[in-house]
Design an enzyme around this catalytic site. Structure first.
Site, PDB file in Angstrom:
ATOM      1  N   SER A 120      -7.445  -7.658   0.201  1.00  0.00           N
ATOM      2  CA  SER A 120      -5.887  -8.115   0.375  1.00  0.00           C
ATOM      3  C   SER A 120      -5.752  -9.210   1.370  1.00  0.00           C
ATOM      4  CB  SER A 120      -5.410  -6.635   1.004  1.00  0.00           C
ATOM      5  OG  SER A 120      -5.318  -5.619   0.128  1.00  0.00           O
ATOM      6  N   ARG A 161      -1.145  -2.531 -16.707  1.00  0.00           N
ATOM      7  CA  ARG A 161      -0.174  -2.256 -15.365  1.00  0.00           C
ATOM      8  C   ARG A 161       1.085  -3.112 -15.243  1.00  0.00           C
ATOM      9  NH1 ARG A 161      -4.771  -2.957 -10.771  1.00  0.00           N
ATOM     10  NH2 ARG A 161      -3.159  -2.039  -9.460  1.00  0.00           N
ATOM     11  N   SER A 174       3.808  -2.018  -3.684  1.00  0.00           N
ATOM     12  CA  SER A 174       4.294  -2.874  -2.789  1.00  0.00           C
ATOM     13  C   SER A 174       4.038  -4.201  -3.067  1.00  0.00           C
ATOM     14  CB  SER A 174       3.576  -2.319  -1.373  1.00  0.00           C
ATOM     15  OG  SER A 174       2.081  -2.964  -1.475  1.00  0.00           O
ATOM     16  N   SER A 201       2.762   2.319  -0.171  1.00  0.00           N
ATOM     17  CA  SER A 201       1.648   1.391   0.175  1.00  0.00           C
ATOM     18  C   SER A 201       2.387   0.614   1.261  1.00  0.00           C
ATOM     19  CB  SER A 201       1.049   0.508  -1.012  1.00  0.00           C
ATOM     20  OG  SER A 201       0.412   1.255  -1.635  1.00  0.00           O
ATOM     21  N   ASP A 226      -5.284   3.899  -1.663  1.00  0.00           N
ATOM     22  CA  ASP A 226      -6.569   3.487  -2.434  1.00  0.00           C
ATOM     23  C   ASP A 226      -7.934   4.332  -1.822  1.00  0.00           C
ATOM     24  OD1 ASP A 226      -5.555   1.351  -3.792  1.00  0.00           O
ATOM     25  OD2 ASP A 226      -6.425  -0.315  -2.731  1.00  0.00           O
TER      26      ASP A 226
END
Ligand SMILES: O=C(O)C1=C[C@@H](OP(=O)(O)O)[C@@H](O)[C@H](O)C1
Ligand SMILES: C=C(OP(=O)(O)O)C(=O)O
Length: 414
Positions: free
Chosen positions: A11, A108, A155, A181, A297
């Site tokens: 991230s 997704r 998010s 998140s 996660d």
């Protein structure tokens, strides 16, 4: 005592790459993550015309504050950060852009993000299913303004729009109706500030000033979600394990997974620059009920060690894990059942009852977290195999080597 070096955060690396590309000047990233997701991100940046130099622990990126300036096609692979952040970078530039992604990523959702971009005047078209990749953007910069966003499914929609804010002419005001998140948004805001942006938050309203970003030299901290497998391994085997580089000042919310292990009986020390977990004697963990909406996660990590607890483990508020690399609630339930464990799921929860897993072939679902999580179960259950062990490449290509070395070290130590 065991020490495990964990590779850089996915991230943080993805955000740093975006910020570097958008900044004025040359940015250096120290110890970025090298994995399929971040390679997909850099490949996407190169397709958009950016120049990157990648020595193993040091990447440099020439920023282009004016944004991408020629037509391009970008393939985002499986990475949702790539698939959700790069279209926004393109929208701030000029040209015709086409984005596509793997079959998994095409499934997704990104509708709330693309709707918000349209509300900001971006000329964006989904080529096939509305709200999904592939998509086309005829970009001509973004003026900015006020929007409302539902980030209850991901998010990453909010992160992408926040990242866009300083690149707009007038700045952005985003009112968020729901947010999953949430700690990932804190990473975004902290990193935007490190690259010179002005962001304020008042309750549900985020305001981002125009004015662009400034290049930085940015050290990437180790990946806290990846660290969860090693912390869980210590908890499950009654061992003591330290991860350097993740301490009190860590940006990533997923480090809070150690608080869950503490509630289950592990001893946890979060120091200034390292975190240590020591499992209870014999790995005798306690059951619990836990809300994982902020750190979902790590839901599969917990699910994979849950059968060894002395009472049920109930993980709540994780509906969004159904739209990840796979439907993680169903995937965890299926794999736990294959191991002979009694499990129940609801729309947004999973409950795992105590039991003794039997080694068997598990399904990877092309999901790195399925493989890494149930590898931890394998520390106490011989005979677990996966149909696609290589899918760990998404975030940790060397996982099996590193985890295998840990197993050997502990086996030798007795
Ligand atoms: O912004 C990010 O870097 C991420 C946000 C989270 O996604 P959601 O917000 O979709 O839950 C997380 O699951 C993902 O692995 C990385
Ligand atoms: C959900 C994940 O990844 P992403 O959304 O970034 O593809 C993950 O790494 O668990």
């Amino acid at each position: 005592m065991t020490t495990v070096e964990i590779p850089g955060s996915k991230s943080v690396t993805a955000r740093a790459l975006f910020l570097a590309a958008a900044a004025e000047g040359t940015t250096t990233l120290l110890r970025p993550l090298r994995s399929d997701d971040t390679e997909g991100f850099t490949e996407g940046l190169r397709a958009l015309g950016y120049t990157l130099t990648a020595a193993p622990d040091r990447w440099t990126i020439e920023g282009r504050p004016q944004g991408p300036a020629h037509d391009a096609e970008v393939y985002c692979r499986d990475g949702a950060t790539t698939a959700r952040f790069l279209p926004v970078l393109a929208a701030a530039g000029r040209g015709d852009f086409r984005f596509d992604a793997s079959a998994q990523m095409r499934r997704r959702p990104l509708g709330p993000l693309t709707e918000a971009l349209r509300a900001l005047g971006v000329d964006l078209r989904h080529e096939e299913a509305e709200g999904h990749h592939p998509l086309r953007i005829a970009a001509d910069g973004v003026r900015g303004g006020s929007i409302t966003l539902d980030a209850g499914l991901s998010s990453q929609y909010l992160t992408a729009l926040l990242l866009l804010g300083p690149l707009t002419e007038q700045g952005l005001r985003i009112t968020v109706t729901d947010l999953v998140s949430a700690p990932y948004v804190e990473i975004t805001v902290a990193m935007m500030r490190s690259f010179g942006a002005t962001v304020t938050r008042t309750g549900r309203v985020f305001e981002v000033a125009p004015g662009g970003y400034r290049a930085a030299t940015y050290p990437v901290e180790p990946d806290a979600s990846t660290a969860s497998y090693f912390f869980a391994a210590a908890a499950l085997t009654g061992r003591r394990l330290t991860v350097p580089g993740l301490g009190k000042d860590a940006l990533q919310g997923d480090l809070r997974f150690v608080d869950v292990l503490a509630r289950m009986g592990a001893r946890v020390e979060v120091g200034s620059d390292r975190t240590t977990v020591e499992g209870p004697a014999g790995g005798r963990l306690s059951g619990l009920t836990v809300d994982m909406r902020d750190i979902s996660d790590t839901m599969p990590t917990l699910a994979a060690v849950a059968p060894f607890a002395d009472a049920p483990v109930r993980i709540e508020n994780v509906a969004n894990t159904r739209v990840k690399e796979c439907d993680r609630l169903d995937a965890c339930a299926e794999n736990l059942r294959r191991l002979g464990i009694d499990v129940a799921t609801g729309p947004d929860l999973i409950e795992i009852r105590p039991g003794t897993p039997r080694g068997t072939a598990l399904a990877s679902y092309g999901d790195h977290r399925m493989v890494m999580s149930f590898s931890v179960t394998g520390l106490r259950t011989p005979g677990i195999t996966f149909d696609d062990p290589g899918c760990v490449r998404k975030t940790f290509p060397e996982f099996h080597e590193v985890f295998g070395r840990l197993r050997e070290e502990w086996a030798t130590a007795g």
